[in-house]
Design an enzyme around this catalytic site. Sequence first.
Site, PDB file in Angstrom:
ATOM      1  N   ALA A   1      -6.096   1.903   2.660  1.00 46.79           N
ATOM      2  CA  ALA A   1      -4.972   1.387   2.707  1.00 46.79           C
ATOM      3  C   ALA A   1      -4.846   0.137   1.945  1.00 46.79           C
ATOM      4  O   ALA A   1      -3.498  -0.448   1.554  1.00 46.79           O
ATOM      5  CB  ALA A   1      -4.663   1.235   4.024  1.00 46.79           C
TER       6      ALA A   1
ATOM      7  N   SER B   1      -7.631  -1.374  -0.338  1.00 48.86           N
ATOM      8  CA  SER B   1      -7.892  -1.655  -1.190  1.00 48.86           C
ATOM      9  C   SER B   1      -8.242  -1.177  -1.866  1.00 48.86           C
ATOM     10  O   SER B   1      -8.353   0.290  -0.478  1.00 48.86           O
ATOM     11  CB  SER B   1      -9.014  -3.321  -1.309  1.00 48.86           C
ATOM     12  N   GLY B   2      -9.095  -0.630  -2.669  1.00 43.23           N
ATOM     13  CA  GLY B   2      -9.638   0.243  -3.474  1.00 43.23           C
ATOM     14  C   GLY B   2     -10.561   0.520  -4.348  1.00 43.23           C
ATOM     15  O   GLY B   2     -10.909  -1.144  -4.835  1.00 43.23           O
TER      16      GLY B   2
ATOM     17  N   HIS C   1      -9.897  13.360   2.524  1.00 44.18           N
ATOM     18  CA  HIS C   1      -9.642  12.457   3.081  1.00 44.18           C
ATOM     19  C   HIS C   1     -10.872  11.638   3.369  1.00 44.18           C
ATOM     20  O   HIS C   1     -11.545  12.155   3.619  1.00 44.18           O
ATOM     21  CB  HIS C   1      -9.261  13.392   4.362  1.00 44.18           C
ATOM     22  N   ASP C   2     -10.153  10.283   3.677  1.00 47.73           N
ATOM     23  CA  ASP C   2     -11.587   9.329   3.494  1.00 47.73           C
ATOM     24  C   ASP C   2     -11.584   9.582   4.720  1.00 47.73           C
ATOM     25  O   ASP C   2     -13.589   9.646   4.875  1.00 47.73           O
ATOM     26  CB  ASP C   2     -11.016   8.125   3.358  1.00 47.73           C
ATOM     27  N   THR C   3     -11.834   9.834   5.703  1.00 50.13           N
ATOM     28  CA  THR C   3     -12.649  10.305   7.018  1.00 50.13           C
ATOM     29  C   THR C   3     -12.889  11.393   6.884  1.00 50.13           C
ATOM     30  O   THR C   3     -13.909  11.565   8.075  1.00 50.13           O
ATOM     31  CB  THR C   3     -11.719  10.803   8.940  1.00 50.13           C
TER      32      THR C   3
ATOM     33  N   THR D   1      -8.911   0.131   8.911  1.00 51.38           N
ATOM     34  CA  THR D   1      -7.540   0.089   9.026  1.00 51.38           C
ATOM     35  C   THR D   1      -6.965   1.033  10.535  1.00 51.38           C
ATOM     36  O   THR D   1      -6.069   0.801  11.703  1.00 51.38           O
ATOM     37  CB  THR D   1      -5.931   0.300   7.648  1.00 51.38           C
TER      38      THR D   1
ATOM     39  N   ASN E   1      -6.181   9.256  16.822  1.00 46.50           N
ATOM     40  CA  ASN E   1      -6.221   8.561  15.510  1.00 46.50           C
ATOM     41  C   ASN E   1      -5.733   6.600  17.191  1.00 46.50           C
ATOM     42  O   ASN E   1      -4.549   7.061  17.380  1.00 46.50           O
ATOM     43  CB  ASN E   1      -4.790   8.797  15.179  1.00 46.50           C
TER      44      ASN E   1
ATOM     45  N   GLY F   1     -15.784  -0.327   8.042  1.00 43.79           N
ATOM     46  CA  GLY F   1     -16.100  -1.255   7.841  1.00 43.79           C
ATOM     47  C   GLY F   1     -15.868  -2.281   9.692  1.00 43.79           C
ATOM     48  O   GLY F   1     -16.565  -3.488   9.445  1.00 43.79           O
TER      49      GLY F   1
END
Length: 496
Positions: free
Chosen positions: A29, A31-32, A250-252, A273, A310, A416
């Site tokens: 959300a 950075s890439g 989906h990154d998760t 995030t 979430n 992170g």
Amino acid sequence: MNAPHTSAPRASTARTAPARAYAAVDLGASSGRVMVGRVGPDTLELTEAHRFPNRPVRVPEGLRWDILGLYAGVLDGLRAAGQVDSVGIDSWAVDYGLLDADGALLGNPVHYRDARTEGVAEKVWASVPAAELYAATGLQYAPFNTLYQLTAARSSAQLASAKHLLLVPDLLAYWLTGEMGTELTNASTTQLIDPRTRDWSYGLAERLGIDLGLFPPLRRPGDPAGTLLPRVLEETGMAGPVPVTTVGSHDTASAVAAVPATGERFAYICTGTWSLTGLELDAPVLTEASRAANFTNELGLDGTVRYLRNIMGLWLLQECVREWGDPDLGELLAAAARVAPLRSVVDAGDAAFLAPGRMPSRIADACRASGQPVPESRAEITRCILDSLALAHRRAIERAQSLAGHPVDVVHIVGGGTRNELLCRLTADACGLPVVAGPAEAAALGNVLVQARAHGLVGDRAEMRELVARTQPLRRYEPRGDTAAWRAAEARLGTP
């Protein structure tokens, strides 16, 4: 006490297959980045080729993603990555781009934090009651789910002109390959997928007036997604053909694929995030009790279900740090560790914290409204946030076990937040369970491993996770004392 434990790579065995290189495009959300993973029988190495900012832009019509800037960052990253054997893309969920009949983008994708979905859920529930919607899709209520975004856009000129809808990672894959598809794990966050059939909920979409024909055919992780176009090869300096492989986009989903669990009795927390906290199951939990507890059933690899809640996550701290002018985070966390524990807590899953801006004041207001001491210093606010996140992790894990009938013995934190030692330690204390923290780059590792599996370098999910466990640095935190103080803090917030 905290017992640090680091897993080191095992010495090479007789298996001598050479390592291969895979590019993981991993978009968050804020950075890439493009990471290069080298995978072999005893090798799993990840290096960052390129990182670029992801700065949403507020324009007169609302909050938008700078999708062209992100695509430019992807191309720059692939150029920096050098020659690879495959490319995979993962990103956040729910957001999409609309394309016309020629495949041209009709406008920058709307940001999920845009205000256009305010009050839309009630309109949807008037046609399909919330309980019926959950029974059909298993997805928790979140105001930004794609279903609500499409309902909000119903009268827009863009949607009226659209012939195709591509979720963000599928849009980037289309620009790289010229081929369209809809990856399943991300599609499961739209609230338009039946988690039992793992296909679209056609009857639901028809009742809500949503045209599923806008979505290209579904793809599963591991499916081919085309090859890099000649102009992309020219711009990145790669020699073709270079395949693009569908991953858990989906990154998760990618992060959960890289959880270094050794059995089935584990919970996971994908931190960043957001804190996505839950279990990996074989089937969805579609009960009314599950809906009332606001748990979601998203799809994962190999027929699994990501049963999770979430939680607002480190967004709370990120927003405070931004408002404070980006002070040194290490010093801030050290000061927070010296603050009295559990003095004040807030509900870290409260939608009141969803929007950006004024986060320290909003946290103070929430404490004041609940009759708790109001945190004033930066250290006190930070400790309130981290205590609240650990408490939210505890509440989610305990409730998930009860609702799913699936007990756990260990909590895996990936992403992170593994770098936040205080958060990891507090989570172990709150849950009364050991916490294994790592890997920090779980989404990129899961992305790479699915590509490697598609190309025959690793086996099933258990083998993927075993490779992560013995090649990546992990740290274990043991719980200290009983959980009475956490139960008392939980009581201040009411029923989870």
